[in-house]
Design a protein around this motif. Sequence first.
Motif: not given
Length: 137
Positions: A39-42, A108-123, A125-129
């Motif tokens: 895991s990356p260090r966020y 019989g089917q293959k499944y997975r979940v993809r989760a996409y997270l976006r973090v916004y600062d107090d203004n 503005s997108l600061i991390e994904t």
Amino acid sequence: MKKKIAVLLIAVSLLSSFSQTVYACGEPAETDESITEISPRYTNISRFTVSLTRSGSISCRVQTTAYDYSLTVDLQQNIDGSWEDVDTWEEDGSLTGSFSTTASLERGQKYRVRAYLRVYDDNGSLIETATKYSATV
């Protein structure tokens, strides 16, 4: 004469310490147990997990350091070798939160979940994904 032999022995030992024998190995097996996730260090994400069970239970947990976030959760099905979205959920939160739902999975089917997270600062503005995937079931 002893000095020359000592210098030669030191040189040989130095040269032999630099060489290493390397052997090739095959690809690791494609099982969930053999894959170690690095895991990356966020900066602004303290916790971010996603899981999917065979019964269709989907769960995500989020914790940011001090900011608002937006989470998009996609249920994906493997169709003809490629992952396609079959359902999507979105949730906004602040600091800590969790998302859970249950989806119908075809046997019989293959499944997975993809989760996409976006973090916004107090203004606002997108600061991390970050993107995470569950294990395949």
